[in-house]
Design an enzyme around this catalytic site. Structure first.
Site, PDB file in Angstrom:
ATOM      1  N   SER A 214      37.568 -11.967 -27.913  1.00 36.74           N
ATOM      2  CA  SER A 214      38.238 -11.021 -28.816  1.00 36.74           C
ATOM      3  C   SER A 214      38.698 -11.703 -30.103  1.00 36.74           C
ATOM      4  O   SER A 214      39.347 -12.749 -30.059  1.00 36.74           O
ATOM      5  CB  SER A 214      39.446 -10.417 -28.094  1.00 36.74           C
ATOM      6  OG  SER A 214      40.074  -9.450 -28.905  1.00 36.74           O
ATOM      7  N   GLY A 215      38.343 -11.109 -31.236  1.00 37.17           N
ATOM      8  CA  GLY A 215      38.934 -11.511 -32.510  1.00 37.17           C
ATOM      9  C   GLY A 215      38.607 -12.894 -33.022  1.00 37.17           C
ATOM     10  O   GLY A 215      39.341 -13.427 -33.863  1.00 37.17           O
TER      11      GLY A 215
ATOM     12  N   GLY B  40      32.708  -6.353 -33.964  1.00 38.77           N
ATOM     13  CA  GLY B  40      31.468  -6.155 -33.237  1.00 38.77           C
ATOM     14  C   GLY B  40      31.509  -6.998 -31.985  1.00 38.77           C
ATOM     15  O   GLY B  40      32.222  -8.005 -31.921  1.00 38.77           O
ATOM     16  N   ASN B  41      30.778  -6.580 -30.974  1.00 36.90           N
ATOM     17  CA  ASN B  41      30.716  -7.388 -29.774  1.00 36.90           C
ATOM     18  C   ASN B  41      29.457  -7.064 -29.004  1.00 36.90           C
ATOM     19  O   ASN B  41      28.946  -5.948 -29.046  1.00 36.90           O
ATOM     20  CB  ASN B  41      31.976  -7.234 -28.902  1.00 36.90           C
ATOM     21  CG  ASN B  41      32.366  -5.790 -28.705  1.00 36.90           C
ATOM     22  OD1 ASN B  41      31.688  -5.046 -28.004  1.00 36.90           O
ATOM     23  ND2 ASN B  41      33.475  -5.376 -29.321  1.00 36.90           N
TER      24      ASN B  41
ATOM     25  N   ASP C 208      10.882   6.756 -33.545  1.00 37.91           N
ATOM     26  CA  ASP C 208      10.279   5.517 -33.044  1.00 37.91           C
ATOM     27  C   ASP C 208      11.184   4.828 -32.024  1.00 37.91           C
ATOM     28  O   ASP C 208      10.712   4.073 -31.177  1.00 37.91           O
ATOM     29  CB  ASP C 208      10.014   4.543 -34.205  1.00 37.91           C
ATOM     30  CG  ASP C 208       8.801   4.937 -35.039  1.00 37.91           C
ATOM     31  OD1 ASP C 208       7.932   5.673 -34.529  1.00 37.91           O
ATOM     32  OD2 ASP C 208       8.723   4.508 -36.212  1.00 37.91           O
TER      33      ASP C 208
ATOM     34  N   HIS D 115      35.208   6.651 -33.793  1.00 35.79           N
ATOM     35  CA  HIS D 115      35.207   5.220 -33.571  1.00 35.79           C
ATOM     36  C   HIS D 115      33.927   4.579 -34.121  1.00 35.79           C
ATOM     37  O   HIS D 115      33.913   4.095 -35.248  1.00 35.79           O
ATOM     38  CB  HIS D 115      35.406   4.969 -32.067  1.00 35.79           C
ATOM     39  CG  HIS D 115      35.608   3.546 -31.689  1.00 35.79           C
ATOM     40  ND1 HIS D 115      35.869   3.157 -30.406  1.00 35.79           N
ATOM     41  CD2 HIS D 115      35.544   2.412 -32.405  1.00 35.79           C
ATOM     42  CE1 HIS D 115      35.985   1.841 -30.357  1.00 35.79           C
ATOM     43  NE2 HIS D 115      35.796   1.376 -31.554  1.00 35.79           N
TER      44      HIS D 115
ATOM     45  N   HIS E 166      28.332  -3.237 -29.503  1.00 31.21           N
ATOM     46  CA  HIS E 166      29.251  -2.322 -30.199  1.00 31.21           C
ATOM     47  C   HIS E 166      29.500  -2.858 -31.600  1.00 31.21           C
ATOM     48  O   HIS E 166      29.750  -4.043 -31.778  1.00 31.21           O
ATOM     49  CB  HIS E 166      30.578  -2.229 -29.444  1.00 31.21           C
ATOM     50  CG  HIS E 166      31.635  -1.465 -30.199  1.00 31.21           C
ATOM     51  ND1 HIS E 166      31.426  -0.196 -30.702  1.00 31.21           N
ATOM     52  CD2 HIS E 166      32.908  -1.798 -30.551  1.00 31.21           C
ATOM     53  CE1 HIS E 166      32.520   0.222 -31.317  1.00 31.21           C
ATOM     54  NE2 HIS E 166      33.426  -0.727 -31.249  1.00 31.21           N
TER      55      HIS E 166
ATOM     56  N   SER F  69      36.444  -9.608 -25.422  1.00 33.07           N
ATOM     57  CA  SER F  69      36.530  -8.450 -26.310  1.00 33.07           C
ATOM     58  C   SER F  69      37.326  -7.340 -25.643  1.00 33.07           C
ATOM     59  O   SER F  69      37.132  -7.051 -24.455  1.00 33.07           O
ATOM     60  CB  SER F  69      35.122  -7.940 -26.618  1.00 33.07           C
ATOM     61  OG  SER F  69      35.196  -6.656 -27.164  1.00 33.07           O
ATOM     62  N   SER F  70      38.215  -6.701 -26.403  1.00 36.09           N
ATOM     63  CA  SER F  70      39.033  -5.633 -25.816  1.00 36.09           C
ATOM     64  C   SER F  70      38.183  -4.449 -25.378  1.00 36.09           C
ATOM     65  O   SER F  70      38.635  -3.609 -24.604  1.00 36.09           O
ATOM     66  CB  SER F  70      40.116  -5.190 -26.811  1.00 36.09           C
ATOM     67  OG  SER F  70      39.524  -4.798 -28.029  1.00 36.09           O
ATOM     68  N   ASP F  71      36.941  -4.373 -25.864  1.00 34.70           N
ATOM     69  CA  ASP F  71      36.051  -3.280 -25.460  1.00 34.70           C
ATOM     70  C   ASP F  71      35.318  -3.568 -24.148  1.00 34.70           C
ATOM     71  O   ASP F  71      34.479  -2.767 -23.719  1.00 34.70           O
ATOM     72  CB  ASP F  71      35.028  -3.001 -26.568  1.00 34.70           C
ATOM     73  CG  ASP F  71      35.698  -2.486 -27.842  1.00 34.70           C
ATOM     74  OD1 ASP F  71      36.529  -1.569 -27.726  1.00 34.70           O
ATOM     75  OD2 ASP F  71      35.409  -3.003 -28.926  1.00 34.70           O
TER      76      ASP F  71
ATOM     77  N   HIS G 267      31.010  -1.594 -35.836  1.00 34.41           N
ATOM     78  CA  HIS G 267      31.574  -0.579 -36.724  1.00 34.41           C
ATOM     79  C   HIS G 267      30.667  -0.464 -37.945  1.00 34.41           C
ATOM     80  O   HIS G 267      31.148  -0.350 -39.078  1.00 34.41           O
ATOM     81  CB  HIS G 267      32.995  -0.935 -37.156  1.00 34.41           C
ATOM     82  CG  HIS G 267      34.021  -0.748 -36.090  1.00 34.41           C
ATOM     83  ND1 HIS G 267      35.294  -0.301 -36.339  1.00 34.41           N
ATOM     84  CD2 HIS G 267      33.966  -0.955 -34.758  1.00 34.41           C
ATOM     85  CE1 HIS G 267      35.986  -0.248 -35.201  1.00 34.41           C
ATOM     86  NE2 HIS G 267      35.201  -0.653 -34.229  1.00 34.41           N
TER      87      HIS G 267
ATOM     88  N   TYR H  54       1.606   0.677 -30.039  1.00 33.99           N
ATOM     89  CA  TYR H  54       2.206  -0.076 -31.133  1.00 33.99           C
ATOM     90  C   TYR H  54       2.540  -1.478 -30.656  1.00 33.99           C
ATOM     91  O   TYR H  54       2.968  -1.656 -29.521  1.00 33.99           O
ATOM     92  CB  TYR H  54       3.478   0.622 -31.601  1.00 33.99           C
ATOM     93  CG  TYR H  54       4.191  -0.058 -32.735  1.00 33.99           C
ATOM     94  CD1 TYR H  54       3.926   0.288 -34.062  1.00 33.99           C
ATOM     95  CD2 TYR H  54       5.119  -1.061 -32.492  1.00 33.99           C
ATOM     96  CE1 TYR H  54       4.577  -0.345 -35.118  1.00 33.99           C
ATOM     97  CE2 TYR H  54       5.769  -1.695 -33.548  1.00 33.99           C
ATOM     98  CZ  TYR H  54       5.493  -1.327 -34.852  1.00 33.99           C
ATOM     99  OH  TYR H  54       6.143  -1.963 -35.883  1.00 33.99           O
TER     100      TYR H  54
END
Lengths: 243, 243, 243, 243
Positions: free
Chosen positions: C55-56, C38-39, C131, C182, C106, C85-87, C108, C240
């Protein structure tokens, strides 16, 4: 109203109450119970007593002292006792007919209930199942209206025993059952083993549900694998564990 | 703007706020809410007040004092109050039409929402269901575009009551409903009971979902079992619990 | 290698790093990430900087200081920085093309990934969806082999933007997407909102999956309900929350 | 009975025991094991020793000292050692045939077991899979009755290796397998990596199960995406992480 033999060692009784109380708490820790939906009992056949959870008492405030003591027919033995679990007559019936068991557990654990509600035996799809249950976990027949209206909890025990006798199932080799529309009962030679069997039953019920989704052919574990896994953990030639 | 009768015992009001606050927190502990998706209210019909969760306040920082006080029409009764839950008009409508209830709970709990989104009643597949809900848990009809655009939250209450009246359902015997596409409302005579019913509804919704996956015939619990389980917990002849 | 404008207020930068770090930890607390999957990033368009997770790096040992600072093209701005992060190129591309967003997330997360792997948009089956997401949550087309081999992470951004432009989707009204095979990306005007949208996306993905199991007709929420729920929470007439 | 070379550095051995113990505990923390259903081992090929979990010891009371030391054939090397995990012969066989691995993990993690019980390979449906497993996670053939009755645990290793050799699968590129009807084994160059692979296997098994429910066509990830994701994390051109 103190009917219990006064000579019963208070230490033995307190130990039973403590174990039964701990076992009830263990069900909640294992995520097998919601609200107060579960009960555990232990029998001491020599002393002629059963200790069982009181009915409807929340786990958070339940104490060892509150565990209810009855004779082997389910009659209360202590003054000022709380009401026992309403499923007590089922426990009593199982103790009478399954000679080798000393503890009974009942839960409404999710996955076991799904199978019970579907009215189906849990087939032995894998070794996780075979390590504990030597064959399918049976589901009882539906009780008749008369059985339900006359002695529902006792006859819940009756249809369990009926299924085991009709199909010649050894209750120590298959230490659990699903009562149709209701949920699982498990048992064992100790209260810890009965709780462990309740944990395993829900886990294998979960695995079996989605095994069927993945494999529409519903292939069973071969019998020789069932034998291998059951007997590497049970009986004279077992070699699993430190025992 | 202090419209509330000044003679209302502050102690009673503080106790209501405390209970409603605790009940909202209990929803989160029971994993029934994500973010701020849930609300609980309690009514005191004699005093003519409703206490309900404020809108959109995170559970982590919510305090008992922040609970919002209204009259029985949903009008604010305290100065500087936070905005009440936007679902307040649904709660108000339910209190007006279901005379026996004193608390309402709304959540977006996962499994109840799946059934609501499917537009289906939750069938009584087992005794876990029957212990709390004396029959299928109904799902409302779709609101019309006009209802949605005119008074959406009030008419959410209206379609609930409509379903119960049309089908002659007793809201104390079936203490919950699914609003189609939206999610569950439950209620009870106490706020704790309303929360408990929300817990049970999600649990039986989960069990019913996968019961259908296992049993494509969708067999229901026999009516005499439904009667047995409902009435061993409810009514004059109940024998479950210590009450 | 210190390329960053030295006049950038260190306080602003540290606050960004702190927020991005906290947001990454929030993903883990919300059970949206396993291992380091996640990032989160945040952009400050005026200062021309992006802050993103390294990253990692395991969540347990990650510190605010380790967050990586880049310019708006994704070039590192601090000496001795960890690898981002590689993303990152996907984040950069989204910031360039979605003018109103200041944070990207991002993950998974399980249920969103199941939909991404199935290559399907998540249909708006209920109000929990409406919502937050004003319509189906789109799934991108498959990248071509050339796109994957040339500039995979940048073109992951490209196929996201392509889908939103082709279908005229407002990224603020549908603050999330599934990249086929992905997983989900979500975004928002603040980093907290982007994380919240990641939580909602996984929750509605879970609900939608089993709504389809229960309802083979796959009925959608009526459009007027979608409007009602989206606009009671968003825009000029929202009512709301306390805002 | 002390057969171990006395010159083995006790520090190295204690470190191995500590790592194997921690890895076993990590399985429980990651919710991959119920009761005692899991085991981890590590090999030191130079010193000729394997360290493995003892059989049937609860995680709560397990200590580093209790880890069992054997030679490369699985013969005990310490006096008064506990019995090793009954799956030791599978670990031994894998170490002999998969030259690049230094640790093996076995669990009965739910979703991996569901696939094992269905007798199916886990197809590569997404990048979460491809990040760790470079292709389908294979499921072994059923052992014959003779294999089960003669040397069940060794031949569990044999059918694993047979599948990898027959299909020319690199055990470092696909660091895990399902043994049919039983469950997953994973491995790695370090014990932490082997545990991580067990976490990933269960996660992708979960995702794959419901990807199939959502997508009856069962589309796989394109091969060029499989390549991209695997090789951005592995091999000479990897650019994920800080390594």
């Amino acid at each position: 109203m103190l009917k219990m033999n006064e000579t019963i060692d208070q230490k033995i009784l307190n130990d039973m109450k403590y174990r039964v109380w701990q076992a009830n708490l263990a069900l909640e820790k294992a995520n097998l119970v919601v609200l107060t939906w579960g009960n555990v009992s232990e029998v001491n056949r020599e002393l002629g007593i059963i200790v069982i959870k009181p009915s409807g008492v929340p786990y958070a405030t339940m104490t060892a002292e509150q565990m209810v003591v009855t004779d082997l027919e389910g009659h209360l033995l202590e003054e000022n006792a709380l009401k026992p679990s309403s499923d007590l007559p089922t426990h009593v019936y199982l103790y009478k007919h399954f000679a080798g068991i000393n503890a009974v557990v009942h839960t409404h654990s999710k996955y076991a209930v799904m199978w019970a509600q579907s009215g189906r035996d849990v087939p032995p799809y894998g070794t996780t199942h075979a390590d504990t249950f030597y064959g399918a976990i049976p589901c009882t027949r539906q009780l008749t209206q008369e059985e339900v209206e006359t002695a529902y909890e006792r006859d819940t025990g009756k249809v369990i025993v009926e299924r085991f006798e009709n199909d010649n199932i050894d209750p120590l080799a298959i230490p659990g059952v699903l009562t149709i529309g209701h949920g699982p009962f498990t048992w064992g030679q100790t209260v810890n083993k009965a709780v462990e069997n309740a944990v395993v039953l829900d886990e294998v019920a979960h695995m079996a549900l989605f095994t069927e989704v993945l494999n529409v052919k519903h292939d069973l574990l071969p019998n020789y694998m069932l034998d291998k896994h059951y007997f590497r953990k049970h009986g004279a030639n077992a070699y699993y564990g430190q025992g």
